[in-house]
Design a protein around this motif. Structure first.
Motif, short mmCIF file in Angstrom:
data_model
loop_
_atom_site.label_atom_id
_atom_site.label_comp_id
_atom_site.label_asym_id
_atom_site.label_seq_id
_atom_site.Cartn_x
_atom_site.Cartn_y
_atom_site.Cartn_z
N GLU A 127 -34.95 -4.71 -13.04
CA GLU A 127 -35.88 -5.79 -12.76
C GLU A 127 -36.47 -6.38 -14.04
O GLU A 127 -36.80 -7.56 -14.09
N ASN A 135 -32.03 -7.36 -1.22
CA ASN A 135 -32.88 -8.16 -0.34
C ASN A 135 -32.19 -9.44 0.08
O ASN A 135 -32.29 -9.86 1.25
N TRP A 136 -31.50 -10.10 -0.86
CA TRP A 136 -30.78 -11.33 -0.52
C TRP A 136 -29.68 -11.06 0.49
O TRP A 136 -29.48 -11.84 1.42
N SER A 185 -33.44 -8.79 -15.18
CA SER A 185 -32.99 -9.84 -14.26
C SER A 185 -33.59 -9.61 -12.88
O SER A 185 -33.22 -8.68 -12.18
N TRP A 186 -34.50 -10.50 -12.50
CA TRP A 186 -35.16 -10.38 -11.20
C TRP A 186 -34.16 -10.60 -10.07
O TRP A 186 -34.17 -9.90 -9.06
N PHE A 187 -33.26 -11.57 -10.23
CA PHE A 187 -32.29 -11.88 -9.17
C PHE A 187 -31.32 -10.72 -8.94
O PHE A 187 -30.98 -10.41 -7.81
N ALA A 188 -30.87 -10.09 -10.00
CA ALA A 188 -29.96 -8.96 -9.84
C ALA A 188 -30.66 -7.78 -9.17
O ALA A 188 -30.06 -7.09 -8.35
N ASN A 198 -32.97 -7.94 -6.98
CA ASN A 198 -33.25 -8.24 -5.58
C ASN A 198 -32.01 -8.63 -4.79
O ASN A 198 -32.11 -9.23 -3.73
N THR A 199 -30.85 -8.27 -5.28
CA THR A 199 -29.59 -8.59 -4.60
C THR A 199 -29.55 -7.97 -3.21
O THR A 199 -29.10 -8.61 -2.25
#
Length: 76
Positions: free
Chosen positions: A27, A38-39, A30-33, A35-36
């Motif tokens: 985290e 969750n996506w 990379s925030w997006f990685a 939270n994968t």
């Protein structure tokens, strides 16, 4: 008995929570990685909701649903 509880601690802290420690360290970069997961769950939920609404519309178009309040005996 102490060794038994230490074995449980080792299992949870060092083995089962290792993926969560990785996500926590990821985290920071990379925030997006991080939270994968969750996506992915959100995409699955949206797909299930679209499927469910589509099925409801299909049954409604075929007049298979009974929306009369007396459809169940306990509503009388």
């Amino acid at each position: 008995m102490k060794a038994f509880f230490e074995a449980i601690q080792y299992l949870f802290v060092d083995i089962l929570f290792a993926p969560l420690d990785f996500i926590r360290s990821l985290e920071l970069s990379s925030w997006f990685a991080a939270n994968t997961i969750n996506w992915i769950f959100m995409i699955i939920c949206v797909a299930a909701m679209v499927y469910w609404i589509k099925q409801l519309k299909l049954h409604k178009d075929n007049n298979e649903d009974n929306q009369d309040t007396t459809a169940h005996s306990f509503f009388k």
